[in-house]
Design an enzyme around this catalytic site. Structure first.
Site, short mmCIF file in Angstrom:
data_model
loop_
_atom_site.label_atom_id
_atom_site.label_comp_id
_atom_site.label_asym_id
_atom_site.label_seq_id
_atom_site.Cartn_x
_atom_site.Cartn_y
_atom_site.Cartn_z
N GLY A 191 -7.39 0.02 2.31
CA GLY A 191 -6.30 -0.80 1.77
C GLY A 191 -6.08 -0.41 0.31
O GLY A 191 -6.66 0.56 -0.18
N GLY A 279 -10.45 -6.65 2.38
CA GLY A 279 -9.46 -7.70 2.20
C GLY A 279 -10.00 -8.87 1.41
O GLY A 279 -11.18 -8.91 1.04
N HIS A 452 18.92 12.70 -18.73
CA HIS A 452 18.39 13.98 -18.24
C HIS A 452 17.56 14.65 -19.32
O HIS A 452 18.00 14.70 -20.47
CB HIS A 452 19.55 14.89 -17.84
CG HIS A 452 19.08 16.27 -17.48
ND1 HIS A 452 18.51 16.55 -16.25
CD2 HIS A 452 19.08 17.43 -18.20
CE1 HIS A 452 18.18 17.84 -16.23
NE2 HIS A 452 18.51 18.40 -17.38
P1 AMP Z 1 -6.61 -4.76 2.65
O1 AMP Z 1 -6.61 -6.06 3.42
O2 AMP Z 1 -5.24 -4.18 2.43
O3 AMP Z 1 -7.44 -4.82 1.40
O4 AMP Z 1 -7.33 -3.70 3.59
C1 AMP Z 1 -8.61 -3.88 4.13
C2 AMP Z 1 -8.80 -2.87 5.26
O5 AMP Z 1 -10.17 -2.90 5.71
C3 AMP Z 1 -7.92 -3.13 6.47
O6 AMP Z 1 -7.08 -2.01 6.64
C4 AMP Z 1 -8.92 -3.28 7.62
O7 AMP Z 1 -8.47 -2.64 8.80
C5 AMP Z 1 -10.17 -2.57 7.10
N1 AMP Z 1 -11.42 -3.02 7.76
C6 AMP Z 1 -11.82 -4.29 8.01
N2 AMP Z 1 -13.04 -4.32 8.63
C7 AMP Z 1 -13.44 -3.02 8.78
C8 AMP Z 1 -14.61 -2.36 9.36
N3 AMP Z 1 -15.63 -3.05 9.90
N4 AMP Z 1 -14.66 -1.00 9.32
C9 AMP Z 1 -13.64 -0.29 8.75
N5 AMP Z 1 -12.52 -0.85 8.24
C10 AMP Z 1 -12.40 -2.19 8.23
#
Ligand code: AMP
Ligand code: FAD
Length: 480
Positions: A191, A279, A452
Protein backbone atom coordinates in the site's frame (compact mmCIF):
# COMPACT_ATOMS: atom_id res chain seq x y z
CA UNK A 1 -9.88 25.55 34.96
CA UNK A 2 -13.53 25.86 34.05
CA UNK A 3 -15.26 22.55 33.35
CA UNK A 4 -17.56 24.06 30.70
CA UNK A 5 -16.61 24.68 27.08
CA UNK A 6 -18.49 25.52 23.91
CA UNK A 7 -16.51 22.83 22.11
CA UNK A 8 -14.34 19.94 23.29
CA UNK A 9 -12.21 18.23 20.64
CA UNK A 10 -10.82 14.79 21.51
CA UNK A 11 -7.59 14.24 19.56
CA UNK A 12 -5.03 16.82 18.43
CA UNK A 13 -4.05 15.43 14.99
CA UNK A 14 -4.63 17.30 11.71
CA UNK A 15 -8.39 16.83 12.05
CA UNK A 16 -8.62 17.78 15.72
CA UNK A 17 -6.14 20.63 15.96
CA UNK A 18 -7.52 22.31 12.83
CA UNK A 19 -11.10 21.90 14.10
CA UNK A 20 -10.07 23.45 17.44
CA UNK A 21 -8.35 26.44 15.82
CA UNK A 22 -11.26 27.07 13.44
CA UNK A 23 -13.76 26.85 16.33
CA UNK A 24 -11.69 29.37 18.29
CA UNK A 25 -11.49 31.66 15.25
CA UNK A 26 -15.28 31.57 15.13
CA UNK A 27 -15.43 32.76 18.75
CA UNK A 28 -16.11 29.44 20.49
CA UNK A 29 -14.50 28.65 23.84
CA UNK A 30 -12.60 25.52 22.80
CA UNK A 31 -10.54 22.80 24.47
CA UNK A 32 -8.56 20.09 22.71
CA UNK A 33 -7.69 16.92 24.63
CA UNK A 34 -4.59 15.08 23.39
CA UNK A 35 -2.85 12.24 25.17
CA UNK A 36 0.20 11.71 22.97
CA UNK A 37 3.66 11.59 24.55
CA UNK A 38 6.40 11.99 21.96
CA UNK A 39 9.84 10.36 21.65
CA UNK A 40 11.30 12.98 23.97
CA UNK A 41 8.72 12.00 26.62
CA UNK A 42 6.86 15.27 26.25
CA UNK A 43 3.15 15.83 25.55
CA UNK A 44 2.76 16.62 21.85
CA UNK A 45 0.09 17.86 19.46
CA UNK A 46 -0.04 17.03 15.76
CA UNK A 47 -1.30 13.44 15.91
CA UNK A 48 -0.07 10.61 13.74
CA UNK A 49 0.60 12.86 10.77
CA UNK A 50 3.09 15.24 12.36
CA UNK A 51 4.68 12.85 14.86
CA UNK A 52 4.93 9.47 13.13
CA UNK A 53 3.24 9.80 9.74
CA UNK A 54 3.20 12.26 6.86
CA UNK A 55 5.94 14.59 8.07
CA UNK A 56 8.71 12.27 9.34
CA UNK A 57 8.15 9.91 6.39
CA UNK A 58 8.48 12.80 3.93
CA UNK A 59 11.60 14.06 5.71
CA UNK A 60 13.19 10.62 5.26
CA UNK A 61 11.93 10.33 1.68
CA UNK A 62 13.56 13.66 0.81
CA UNK A 63 16.82 12.89 2.63
CA UNK A 64 17.11 9.37 1.21
CA UNK A 65 16.42 10.69 -2.28
CA UNK A 66 19.24 13.21 -1.94
CA UNK A 67 21.57 10.41 -0.89
CA UNK A 68 20.49 8.19 -3.76
CA UNK A 69 20.79 11.07 -6.23
CA UNK A 70 24.27 11.94 -4.98
CA UNK A 71 25.35 8.33 -5.21
CA UNK A 72 23.90 7.40 -8.55
CA UNK A 73 21.80 10.01 -10.34
CA UNK A 74 24.15 13.00 -10.51
CA UNK A 75 26.78 11.40 -12.73
CA UNK A 76 24.55 11.74 -15.81
CA UNK A 77 24.52 15.51 -15.14
CA UNK A 78 28.31 15.48 -15.17
CA UNK A 79 28.52 15.83 -11.40
CA UNK A 80 30.85 13.15 -10.15
CA UNK A 81 31.07 12.53 -6.44
CA UNK A 82 33.34 9.91 -5.02
CA UNK A 83 32.30 7.95 -1.98
CA UNK A 84 29.20 9.74 -0.64
CA UNK A 85 28.92 8.90 3.05
CA UNK A 86 25.65 8.15 4.75
CA UNK A 87 25.34 9.63 8.23
CA UNK A 88 22.09 7.99 9.30
CA UNK A 89 22.12 9.56 12.77
CA UNK A 90 22.12 13.06 11.28
CA UNK A 91 19.36 12.07 8.84
CA UNK A 92 17.16 10.75 11.66
CA UNK A 93 17.90 13.72 13.90
CA UNK A 94 17.02 16.15 11.11
CA UNK A 95 13.64 14.38 10.79
CA UNK A 96 13.12 14.67 14.56
CA UNK A 97 13.91 18.40 14.48
CA UNK A 98 11.34 18.99 11.75
CA UNK A 99 8.74 17.08 13.77
CA UNK A 100 9.57 19.02 16.93
CA UNK A 101 9.37 22.39 15.15
CA UNK A 102 6.03 21.60 13.57
CA UNK A 103 4.38 20.11 16.65
CA UNK A 104 5.71 22.96 18.79
CA UNK A 105 4.23 25.35 16.21
CA UNK A 106 0.77 23.92 16.84
CA UNK A 107 1.12 24.53 20.56
CA UNK A 108 1.96 28.17 19.68
CA UNK A 109 -1.07 28.40 17.40
CA UNK A 110 -3.25 27.08 20.24
CA UNK A 111 -1.90 29.80 22.52
CA UNK A 112 -2.42 32.51 19.90
CA UNK A 113 -6.00 31.37 19.27
CA UNK A 114 -6.76 30.74 22.96
CA UNK A 115 -7.49 27.05 22.49
CA UNK A 116 -7.08 25.22 25.82
CA UNK A 117 -4.83 22.19 25.38
CA UNK A 118 -5.76 19.53 27.92
CA UNK A 119 -2.91 17.03 28.16
CA UNK A 120 -4.43 13.63 28.80
CA UNK A 121 -7.13 11.33 27.49
CA UNK A 122 -10.75 12.06 26.87
CA UNK A 123 -13.78 9.82 26.87
CA UNK A 124 -17.21 10.77 25.56
CA UNK A 125 -20.06 10.07 27.92
CA UNK A 126 -23.81 10.58 27.60
CA UNK A 127 -25.17 14.15 27.45
CA UNK A 128 -22.06 15.64 25.78
CA UNK A 129 -20.01 15.13 28.92
CA UNK A 130 -16.35 14.27 28.53
CA UNK A 131 -14.28 12.52 31.15
CA UNK A 132 -10.74 13.94 31.13
CA UNK A 133 -7.89 11.96 32.67
CA UNK A 134 -4.76 14.16 32.88
CA UNK A 135 -1.40 12.74 31.80
CA UNK A 136 0.18 13.97 35.02
CA UNK A 137 -1.79 11.42 37.02
CA UNK A 138 -4.12 14.01 38.59
CA UNK A 139 -7.77 13.24 39.30
CA UNK A 140 -10.15 12.64 36.43
CA UNK A 141 -12.53 15.52 35.71
CA UNK A 142 -15.95 15.56 34.10
CA UNK A 143 -16.23 18.34 31.54
CA UNK A 144 -19.34 19.61 29.77
CA UNK A 145 -19.59 20.94 26.21
CA UNK A 146 -22.23 22.26 23.84
CA UNK A 147 -20.51 20.35 21.04
CA UNK A 148 -17.96 17.52 21.04
CA UNK A 149 -15.71 16.67 18.09
CA UNK A 150 -14.20 13.17 18.09
CA UNK A 151 -10.86 13.18 16.23
CA UNK A 152 -8.97 10.23 17.74
CA UNK A 153 -7.51 9.08 14.41
CA UNK A 154 -6.22 5.62 13.61
CA UNK A 155 -3.57 3.06 14.55
CA UNK A 156 -1.75 0.40 12.49
CA UNK A 157 -3.55 -2.89 11.89
CA UNK A 158 -1.82 -5.86 13.58
CA UNK A 159 -1.70 -9.28 11.98
CA UNK A 160 -1.12 -12.34 14.16
CA UNK A 161 1.20 -13.87 11.53
CA UNK A 162 3.75 -11.09 12.12
CA UNK A 163 3.43 -9.62 15.63
CA UNK A 164 5.16 -6.25 15.95
CA UNK A 165 7.96 -6.13 18.56
CA UNK A 166 9.37 -2.75 17.35
CA UNK A 167 12.75 -4.44 17.10
CA UNK A 168 12.91 -6.95 14.26
CA UNK A 169 9.25 -6.67 13.27
CA UNK A 170 8.12 -3.05 13.19
CA UNK A 171 5.09 -1.00 12.18
CA UNK A 172 5.34 2.30 10.28
CA UNK A 173 6.50 4.09 13.45
CA UNK A 174 9.39 1.67 14.03
CA UNK A 175 10.32 1.92 10.35
CA UNK A 176 11.15 5.61 10.86
CA UNK A 177 13.78 4.73 13.46
CA UNK A 178 16.05 1.89 12.26
CA UNK A 179 19.42 2.61 13.92
CA UNK A 180 21.26 1.20 10.91
CA UNK A 181 20.32 0.36 7.35
CA UNK A 182 19.02 -3.22 7.28
CA UNK A 183 20.81 -5.36 4.73
CA UNK A 184 17.66 -7.22 3.75
CA UNK A 185 14.32 -5.64 4.51
CA UNK A 186 10.91 -7.27 4.15
CA UNK A 187 7.73 -5.21 3.83
CA UNK A 188 4.27 -6.75 4.24
CA UNK A 189 1.75 -4.73 2.23
CA UNK A 190 2.29 -2.86 -1.04
CA UNK A 191 0.00 0.00 0.00
CA UNK A 192 1.01 3.66 0.13
CA UNK A 193 2.83 3.38 3.48
CA UNK A 194 4.66 0.13 2.61
CA UNK A 195 5.89 1.53 -0.71
CA UNK A 196 7.02 4.86 0.77
CA UNK A 197 8.92 3.31 3.67
CA UNK A 198 10.32 0.51 1.48
CA UNK A 199 11.62 3.21 -0.90
CA UNK A 200 13.36 5.11 1.91
CA UNK A 201 15.44 2.11 2.98
CA UNK A 202 15.97 0.86 -0.56
CA UNK A 203 17.57 4.21 -1.45
CA UNK A 204 19.78 3.98 1.62
CA UNK A 205 21.04 0.57 0.52
CA UNK A 206 18.62 -2.12 1.78
CA UNK A 207 17.63 -4.96 -0.47
CA UNK A 208 13.84 -4.65 -0.21
CA UNK A 209 11.23 -7.37 -0.80
CA UNK A 210 7.57 -6.29 -0.69
CA UNK A 211 5.04 -9.06 -0.09
CA UNK A 212 1.47 -8.21 -1.12
CA UNK A 213 -1.46 -10.61 -0.71
CA UNK A 214 -3.57 -9.12 -3.50
CA UNK A 215 -2.43 -9.82 -7.05
CA UNK A 216 -3.28 -6.38 -8.43
CA UNK A 217 -0.74 -3.62 -7.82
CA UNK A 218 -2.28 -0.51 -6.18
CA UNK A 219 -5.84 -1.47 -7.10
CA UNK A 220 -7.23 1.99 -6.29
CA UNK A 221 -5.20 3.58 -9.11
CA UNK A 222 -6.09 4.00 -12.75
CA UNK A 223 -4.78 0.77 -14.34
CA UNK A 224 -2.48 2.44 -16.85
CA UNK A 225 -0.87 4.54 -14.10
CA UNK A 226 -0.55 1.52 -11.78
CA UNK A 227 1.24 -0.44 -14.51
CA UNK A 228 3.75 2.34 -15.14
CA UNK A 229 4.25 2.82 -11.38
CA UNK A 230 5.00 -0.86 -10.88
CA UNK A 231 7.53 -0.72 -13.73
CA UNK A 232 9.23 2.36 -12.27
CA UNK A 233 9.41 0.89 -8.76
CA UNK A 234 10.81 -2.40 -9.92
CA UNK A 235 13.40 -0.50 -11.98
CA UNK A 236 14.51 1.16 -8.73
CA UNK A 237 15.15 -2.23 -7.21
CA UNK A 238 12.01 -2.83 -5.12
CA UNK A 239 11.28 -6.54 -5.42
CA UNK A 240 7.46 -6.44 -5.38
CA UNK A 241 5.82 -9.87 -5.12
CA UNK A 242 2.09 -9.78 -5.76
CA UNK A 243 -0.33 -12.53 -4.73
CA UNK A 244 2.06 -13.29 -1.85
CA UNK A 245 0.18 -13.75 1.43
CA UNK A 246 2.32 -13.86 4.55
CA UNK A 247 1.31 -16.87 6.64
CA UNK A 248 3.85 -16.84 9.45
CA UNK A 249 7.03 -15.41 10.89
CA UNK A 250 9.70 -16.48 13.33
CA UNK A 251 12.37 -14.34 14.93
CA UNK A 252 15.84 -15.28 16.12
CA UNK A 253 18.15 -12.81 17.86
CA UNK A 254 18.97 -10.95 14.66
CA UNK A 255 16.80 -12.30 11.85
CA UNK A 256 13.17 -12.67 10.99
CA UNK A 257 12.07 -15.60 8.87
CA UNK A 258 8.87 -15.04 6.94
CA UNK A 259 6.73 -17.65 5.26
CA UNK A 260 4.33 -16.69 2.52
CA UNK A 261 2.21 -18.50 -0.03
CA UNK A 262 1.51 -17.60 -3.63
CA UNK A 263 0.18 -19.40 -6.70
CA UNK A 264 3.25 -21.61 -6.73
CA UNK A 265 3.15 -22.75 -3.10
CA UNK A 266 4.89 -21.91 0.19
CA UNK A 267 8.10 -19.88 0.36
CA UNK A 268 10.45 -18.68 3.07
CA UNK A 269 12.54 -15.51 3.18
CA UNK A 270 14.96 -14.29 5.81
CA UNK A 271 15.21 -10.56 6.64
CA UNK A 272 17.14 -8.32 9.01
CA UNK A 273 14.00 -6.25 9.62
CA UNK A 274 10.36 -6.62 8.66
CA UNK A 275 7.88 -3.73 8.27
CA UNK A 276 4.21 -4.59 8.73
CA UNK A 277 2.22 -2.08 6.66
CA UNK A 278 -1.13 -3.79 6.16
CA UNK A 279 -3.37 -0.79 6.77
CA UNK A 280 -4.75 1.29 9.63
CA UNK A 281 -7.92 1.06 11.69
CA UNK A 282 -9.99 3.67 13.52
CA UNK A 283 -8.79 4.18 17.09
CA UNK A 284 -11.86 3.94 19.31
CA UNK A 285 -10.38 2.19 22.37
CA UNK A 286 -11.24 4.17 25.50
CA UNK A 287 -12.89 6.91 23.44
CA UNK A 288 -16.53 6.08 24.07
CA UNK A 289 -18.21 5.13 27.35
CA UNK A 290 -20.88 2.44 27.16
CA UNK A 291 -23.64 5.09 27.32
CA UNK A 292 -22.05 7.51 24.78
CA UNK A 293 -24.73 6.64 22.23
CA UNK A 294 -22.50 7.02 19.17
CA UNK A 295 -22.84 4.18 16.61
CA UNK A 296 -20.10 2.50 14.63
CA UNK A 297 -20.49 1.23 11.07
CA UNK A 298 -19.79 -2.32 9.90
CA UNK A 299 -16.05 -1.58 9.58
CA UNK A 300 -15.86 -0.03 13.06
CA UNK A 301 -15.62 3.53 11.81
CA UNK A 302 -17.75 6.02 13.75
CA UNK A 303 -20.90 6.42 11.74
CA UNK A 304 -21.40 10.00 10.45
CA UNK A 305 -23.45 11.81 7.81
CA UNK A 306 -21.93 13.87 5.00
CA UNK A 307 -21.26 16.75 7.44
CA UNK A 308 -19.68 14.50 10.07
CA UNK A 309 -22.63 14.43 12.50
CA UNK A 310 -22.77 11.25 14.58
CA UNK A 311 -26.04 9.73 15.81
CA UNK A 312 -25.85 11.95 18.92
CA UNK A 313 -26.94 15.56 18.30
CA UNK A 314 -24.03 17.93 18.96
CA UNK A 315 -21.39 15.18 18.67
CA UNK A 316 -19.28 15.07 15.50
CA UNK A 317 -16.49 12.76 14.29
CA UNK A 318 -13.82 13.49 11.69
CA UNK A 319 -10.62 12.23 10.04
CA UNK A 320 -9.36 8.65 10.19
CA UNK A 321 -12.12 7.76 12.67
CA UNK A 322 -14.74 8.00 9.93
CA UNK A 323 -15.42 6.78 6.36
CA UNK A 324 -13.47 8.12 3.40
CA UNK A 325 -9.76 8.17 2.56
CA UNK A 326 -7.39 8.11 5.57
CA UNK A 327 -5.57 11.27 4.57
CA UNK A 328 -4.47 14.27 6.59
CA UNK A 329 -5.97 16.82 4.18
CA UNK A 330 -9.33 15.05 4.32
CA UNK A 331 -9.19 15.19 8.15
CA UNK A 332 -8.23 18.90 8.01
CA UNK A 333 -11.12 19.88 5.74
CA UNK A 334 -13.58 17.88 7.86
CA UNK A 335 -12.27 19.76 10.91
CA UNK A 336 -12.97 23.10 9.24
CA UNK A 337 -16.37 21.93 8.02
CA UNK A 338 -17.52 20.76 11.45
CA UNK A 339 -16.50 24.04 13.11
CA UNK A 340 -18.59 25.87 10.51
CA UNK A 341 -21.51 23.43 10.87
CA UNK A 342 -21.50 24.16 14.61
CA UNK A 343 -21.84 27.86 13.74
CA UNK A 344 -24.64 26.94 11.30
CA UNK A 345 -22.66 28.22 8.32
CA UNK A 346 -23.25 26.72 4.85
CA UNK A 347 -20.32 24.41 4.14
CA UNK A 348 -19.51 21.02 2.62
CA UNK A 349 -16.31 19.05 1.94
CA UNK A 350 -16.30 17.97 -1.70
CA UNK A 351 -15.56 14.28 -1.24
CA UNK A 352 -15.36 13.79 -5.03
CA UNK A 353 -12.25 15.94 -5.31
CA UNK A 354 -9.74 14.72 -2.72
CA UNK A 355 -6.29 14.18 -4.21
CA UNK A 356 -4.29 11.09 -3.25
CA UNK A 357 -0.50 11.01 -3.40
CA UNK A 358 2.22 8.39 -3.07
CA UNK A 359 5.52 10.13 -2.35
CA UNK A 360 7.78 7.63 -4.05
CA UNK A 361 10.08 8.63 -6.89
CA UNK A 362 8.54 9.27 -9.28
CA UNK A 363 5.53 10.39 -7.30
CA UNK A 364 2.05 9.10 -8.01
CA UNK A 365 -1.01 11.33 -7.64
CA UNK A 366 -4.63 11.17 -8.62
CA UNK A 367 -7.92 12.96 -8.18
CA UNK A 368 -11.44 12.03 -9.29
CA UNK A 369 -12.34 8.90 -11.17
CA UNK A 370 -10.05 6.39 -12.88
CA UNK A 371 -10.77 5.30 -16.44
CA UNK A 372 -12.02 1.95 -15.10
CA UNK A 373 -14.45 3.63 -12.69
CA UNK A 374 -15.89 5.82 -15.43
CA UNK A 375 -16.15 2.84 -17.79
CA UNK A 376 -18.01 0.89 -15.13
CA UNK A 377 -20.45 3.74 -14.56
CA UNK A 378 -21.43 3.46 -18.23
CA UNK A 379 -20.78 7.16 -19.00
CA UNK A 380 -19.28 7.88 -22.42
CA UNK A 381 -15.77 9.22 -21.87
CA UNK A 382 -12.53 10.21 -23.55
CA UNK A 383 -8.95 10.16 -22.30
CA UNK A 384 -5.75 12.07 -22.99
CA UNK A 385 -2.39 10.61 -21.99
CA UNK A 386 1.00 12.27 -22.50
CA UNK A 387 4.37 11.00 -21.26
CA UNK A 388 6.89 13.24 -19.51
CA UNK A 389 9.42 11.93 -22.07
CA UNK A 390 7.98 14.57 -24.45
CA UNK A 391 8.62 17.43 -21.99
CA UNK A 392 11.75 19.61 -22.24
CA UNK A 393 11.83 20.50 -18.55
CA UNK A 394 11.53 16.84 -17.56
CA UNK A 395 14.45 16.04 -19.88
CA UNK A 396 16.51 18.87 -18.41
CA UNK A 397 15.87 17.47 -14.95
CA UNK A 398 16.54 13.87 -16.04
CA UNK A 399 13.02 12.91 -14.89
CA UNK A 400 11.31 11.60 -17.99
CA UNK A 401 9.56 8.54 -16.52
CA UNK A 402 5.79 8.57 -16.23
CA UNK A 403 2.81 10.38 -17.68
CA UNK A 404 -0.22 12.61 -17.12
CA UNK A 405 -3.68 11.26 -17.93
CA UNK A 406 -7.05 12.98 -18.05
CA UNK A 407 -10.42 11.27 -18.15
CA UNK A 408 -13.19 13.58 -19.42
CA UNK A 409 -16.89 13.22 -20.13
CA UNK A 410 -17.41 12.58 -23.85
CA UNK A 411 -20.56 14.70 -24.04
CA UNK A 412 -19.96 17.59 -21.64
CA UNK A 413 -16.12 17.60 -21.84
CA UNK A 414 -16.06 18.01 -18.01
CA UNK A 415 -12.90 16.63 -16.38
CA UNK A 416 -13.78 13.51 -14.38
CA UNK A 417 -10.31 12.47 -13.24
CA UNK A 418 -6.61 13.27 -13.46
CA UNK A 419 -3.87 10.70 -12.88
CA UNK A 420 -0.12 11.21 -12.77
CA UNK A 421 2.96 9.16 -12.26
CA UNK A 422 6.01 11.32 -12.69
CA UNK A 423 8.10 14.19 -11.36
CA UNK A 424 6.36 16.57 -8.91
CA UNK A 425 3.07 14.69 -9.27
CA UNK A 426 2.10 15.79 -5.75
CA UNK A 427 2.24 19.42 -6.87
CA UNK A 428 0.89 18.98 -10.40
CA UNK A 429 -2.22 17.11 -9.23
CA UNK A 430 -3.60 20.26 -7.63
CA UNK A 431 -4.07 21.70 -11.12
CA UNK A 432 -6.56 18.90 -11.79
CA UNK A 433 -8.19 19.34 -8.38
CA UNK A 434 -8.65 23.09 -8.96
CA UNK A 435 -9.98 22.46 -12.45
CA UNK A 436 -12.47 19.87 -11.18
CA UNK A 437 -13.56 22.04 -8.25
CA UNK A 438 -14.45 24.78 -10.75
CA UNK A 439 -16.24 22.29 -13.03
CA UNK A 440 -13.67 22.86 -15.80
CA UNK A 441 -13.74 21.09 -19.15
CA UNK A 442 -10.71 19.70 -20.99
CA UNK A 443 -11.14 22.63 -23.36
CA UNK A 444 -10.77 25.11 -20.49
CA UNK A 445 -7.30 23.68 -19.84
CA UNK A 446 -6.54 23.48 -23.56
CA UNK A 447 -7.15 27.23 -23.89
CA UNK A 448 -4.87 28.21 -21.00
CA UNK A 449 -1.30 29.39 -21.46
CA UNK A 450 1.28 27.33 -19.56
CA UNK A 451 4.80 28.59 -18.84
CA UNK A 452 7.59 27.07 -20.92
CA UNK A 453 9.54 25.03 -20.14
CA UNK A 454 7.68 23.51 -17.20
CA UNK A 455 6.44 20.11 -16.07
CA UNK A 456 2.96 21.67 -16.12
CA UNK A 457 3.12 21.69 -19.90
CA UNK A 458 2.53 17.95 -19.75
CA UNK A 459 -0.75 18.73 -17.96
CA UNK A 460 -1.60 21.07 -20.85
CA UNK A 461 -0.60 18.49 -23.48
CA UNK A 462 -2.63 15.76 -21.75
CA UNK A 463 -5.70 18.04 -21.78
CA UNK A 464 -5.07 18.71 -25.50
CA UNK A 465 -4.62 14.98 -26.08
CA UNK A 466 -8.19 14.38 -24.89
CA UNK A 467 -9.28 15.83 -28.27
CA UNK A 468 -6.30 14.66 -30.38
CA UNK A 469 -4.73 18.12 -30.30
CA UNK A 470 -1.46 17.38 -28.49
CA UNK A 471 1.45 18.95 -30.34
CA UNK A 472 4.49 17.16 -28.94
CA UNK A 473 3.29 13.57 -29.22
CA UNK A 474 2.02 11.74 -32.28
CA UNK A 475 -1.54 10.67 -31.49
CA UNK A 476 -3.46 7.95 -33.21
CA UNK A 477 -7.23 8.40 -33.21
CA UNK A 478 -9.09 5.70 -31.31
CA UNK A 479 -11.59 3.79 -33.40
CA UNK A 480 -15.13 4.57 -32.28
P1 AMP B 1 -3.03 -0.15 2.71
O1 AMP B 1 -4.32 -0.54 3.41
O2 AMP B 1 -3.22 0.66 1.47
O3 AMP B 1 -2.02 0.43 3.65
O4 AMP B 1 -2.40 -1.51 2.19
C1 AMP B 1 -2.13 -2.62 3.00
C2 AMP B 1 -1.90 -3.83 2.10
O5 AMP B 1 -1.45 -4.94 2.90
C3 AMP B 1 -3.14 -4.29 1.36
O6 AMP B 1 -2.89 -4.18 -0.02
C4 AMP B 1 -3.31 -5.74 1.80
O7 AMP B 1 -3.70 -6.59 0.73
C5 AMP B 1 -1.92 -6.14 2.28
N1 AMP B 1 -1.91 -7.27 3.23
C6 AMP B 1 -2.72 -7.46 4.31
N2 AMP B 1 -2.42 -8.63 4.96
C7 AMP B 1 -1.38 -9.22 4.28
C8 AMP B 1 -0.61 -10.44 4.43
N3 AMP B 1 -0.83 -11.32 5.43
N4 AMP B 1 0.37 -10.69 3.52
C9 AMP B 1 0.62 -9.81 2.51
N5 AMP B 1 -0.08 -8.67 2.31
C10 AMP B 1 -1.07 -8.35 3.17
P1 FAD C 1 -4.44 11.34 13.98
O1 FAD C 1 -3.43 12.11 13.24
O2 FAD C 1 -4.24 9.88 14.14
O3 FAD C 1 -4.55 12.05 15.41
C1 FAD C 1 -5.37 11.57 16.42
C2 FAD C 1 -4.79 11.95 17.76
O4 FAD C 1 -5.76 11.66 18.75
C3 FAD C 1 -3.56 11.13 18.16
O5 FAD C 1 -2.46 11.98 18.41
C4 FAD C 1 -3.98 10.38 19.42
O6 FAD C 1 -2.96 10.35 20.41
C5 FAD C 1 -5.14 11.23 19.92
N1 FAD C 1 -6.11 10.46 20.70
C6 FAD C 1 -6.69 9.29 20.36
N2 FAD C 1 -7.57 8.90 21.31
C7 FAD C 1 -7.55 9.87 22.26
C8 FAD C 1 -8.25 10.05 23.48
N3 FAD C 1 -9.17 9.16 23.89
N4 FAD C 1 -7.96 11.13 24.23
C9 FAD C 1 -7.02 12.04 23.81
N5 FAD C 1 -6.36 11.93 22.66
C10 FAD C 1 -6.62 10.86 21.89
N6 FAD C 1 -1.69 11.34 5.04
C11 FAD C 1 -1.53 12.26 4.08
O7 FAD C 1 -2.49 12.96 3.75
N7 FAD C 1 -0.32 12.44 3.46
C12 FAD C 1 0.76 11.69 3.77
O8 FAD C 1 1.83 11.88 3.21
C13 FAD C 1 0.62 10.70 4.78
N8 FAD C 1 1.67 9.94 5.13
C14 FAD C 1 1.54 9.03 6.14
C15 FAD C 1 2.64 8.27 6.49
C16 FAD C 1 2.56 7.35 7.52
C17 FAD C 1 3.76 6.54 7.90
C18 FAD C 1 1.33 7.21 8.24
C19 FAD C 1 1.20 6.25 9.38
C20 FAD C 1 0.21 7.96 7.89
C21 FAD C 1 0.31 8.87 6.83
N9 FAD C 1 -0.79 9.64 6.42
C22 FAD C 1 -0.64 10.56 5.41
C23 FAD C 1 -2.12 9.52 7.06
C24 FAD C 1 -2.34 10.62 8.08
O9 FAD C 1 -1.33 10.56 9.06
C25 FAD C 1 -3.71 10.48 8.72
O10 FAD C 1 -4.71 10.43 7.72
C26 FAD C 1 -4.01 11.67 9.63
O11 FAD C 1 -3.04 11.76 10.65
C27 FAD C 1 -5.40 11.54 10.26
O12 FAD C 1 -5.62 12.63 11.09
P2 FAD C 1 -6.60 12.53 12.36
O13 FAD C 1 -6.61 13.90 12.95
O14 FAD C 1 -7.87 11.92 11.96
O15 FAD C 1 -5.90 11.50 13.37
Amino acid sequence: MSDKFDVIVIGGGPGGYVAAIRCAQLGLNTACIEKRINKQDEPALGGTCLNVGCIPSKALLDSSWKYHETESALAEHGVKIKGADLDLDTMLQRKDTIVKNLTGGIAQLFKANKVTWLQGSGQLKAGKQVEFQPLDGGDAQTLQAESVILAAGSVPVDIPVAPVDQNLIVDSTGALEFPKVPKRLGVIGAGVIGLELGSVWNRLGSEVVVLEAVDTFLPMLDKQIAKETQKQMQKQGLDIRLGARVTGSETTKTKVKVTYSDGEGEHTESFDKLIVAVGRRPYTEGLLSADAGVSLDERNFIYVDSQCRTDVPGVYAIGDLVRGPALAHKAIEEGVMVAEVIMEEATQVNYDVIPGVIYTHPEVAWVGKSEEEVKESGEAYKTGVVPFAANGRAMAAGETGGMVKFVADEKTDRILGMHIVGPQASELIQQGAIAMEFGATAEDLQLMVFGHPSLSETVHEAALAVDYKAIHVAQRRRKK
